[in-house]
Design an enzyme around this catalytic site. Structure first.
Site, short mmCIF file in Angstrom:
data_model
loop_
_atom_site.label_atom_id
_atom_site.label_comp_id
_atom_site.label_asym_id
_atom_site.label_seq_id
_atom_site.Cartn_x
_atom_site.Cartn_y
_atom_site.Cartn_z
CB ALA A 8 -0.94 0.00 1.20
CB VAL A 61 10.38 -15.51 4.62
CG1 VAL A 61 10.82 -14.14 5.10
CG2 VAL A 61 8.95 -15.77 5.05
CE1 TYR A 154 0.71 -9.50 -11.97
CE2 TYR A 154 -0.48 -9.55 -14.05
CZ TYR A 154 -0.30 -9.03 -12.78
OH TYR A 154 -1.14 -8.04 -12.33
#
Length: 250
Positions: A8, A61, A154
């Site tokens: 954001a 991660v 994507y």
């Protein structure tokens, strides 16, 4: 009411945070690297009379148990700063141009690790905390409906998010939690026509309204889907594409 918006610190995520604040939400502004951008969004939200906080978290991660812990920590910090989370917007997602001939297994794994994997993990962890009436809004893409050259990972990942939306809605509906998605089309931004003039022109010819959409238009749809006015909508993906998906495909 409070909301967590991932990714954001700028662009569409910023517009979503502002739209939710305008709708009466306090906002957790997640970012990975752009602290200055996130703080700028916080100041904008605070200027609207709402509470906001910038929340750093690296959701890329590797280890599954570590990722779950990162997601839980992010949600806890958001709760402590702006109150019980009622809306989660899953916006953060990489968009890299990768030629087909370069798509080896390592490339697929890297894209999955950076995008699809953290999105699914955060949705799962958020659903544990959301009370009845909670909403998760997933940011998909029109490329999840029709891929563009060079965007194969994507497009595939966004298609998976659309299906995840339906699957999660089925699982979480009995708990009173809604899961919905929006599929933005080409989103206008400063410098887009200069950087990609041929793409913008193709989009204009293909879309019913003859233009890209704005981040504010997509964000307004997100805010509506997160509101009680959309209480009967779950498990579906809403295109926000200026009529691109209405165009003939032949």
């Amino acid at each position: 009411m409070s909301a967590l918006v991932t990714g954001a610190s700028g662009g569409l995520g910023r517009a979503v945070a502002i739209a939710l604040a305008a709708a009466g939400h306090d906002v957790g502004v997640h970012y990975r690297s752009d602290h200055e951008g996130a703080e700028g969004v916080v100041h904008e939200v605070q200027g609207m009379g709402r509470h906001a906080v910038a929340l750093h978290a690296d959701l890329g991660v590797d280890e599954g148990d570590v990722l779950d812990a990162v997601c839980d920590d992010l949600l806890t910090r958001c709760h402590d700063a702006v109150g019980p989370v009622t809306v989660v917007v899953l916006n953060a997602f990489p968009q890299d141009h990768l030629d087909w001939d370069d798509l080896d297994t390592a490339m697929w794994d890297a894209f999955h690790r950076a995008g699809l994997r953290p999105t699914t993990a955060l949705l799962h962890r958020a659903a544990v905390r959301l009370a009845r009436g909670g909403v998760v809004v997933v940011i998909g893409s029109i490329e999840g409906l029709r891929p563009a050259p060079g965007h194969t990972p994507y497009a595939v990942a966004k298609a998976a998010l659309h299906h995840l939306t339906a699957a999660a809605a089925t699982e979480l509906g009995p708990r009173g939690i809604r899961v919905v998605a929006v599929a933005p089309g080409l989103v206008a931004r400063e410098g887009l026509e200069t950087a990609w003039p041929e793409g913008v022109e193709r989009w204009r010819k293909a879309s019913a309204l003859g233009r890209p959409v704005t981040a504010e238009e997509v964000a307004a749809t997100v805010a509506f889907l997160a509101s009680p006015a959309a209480s009967g909508i779950t498990g579906t993906t809403i295109p926000v594409d200026a009529g691109w998906s209405a165009s003939p495909g032949w």
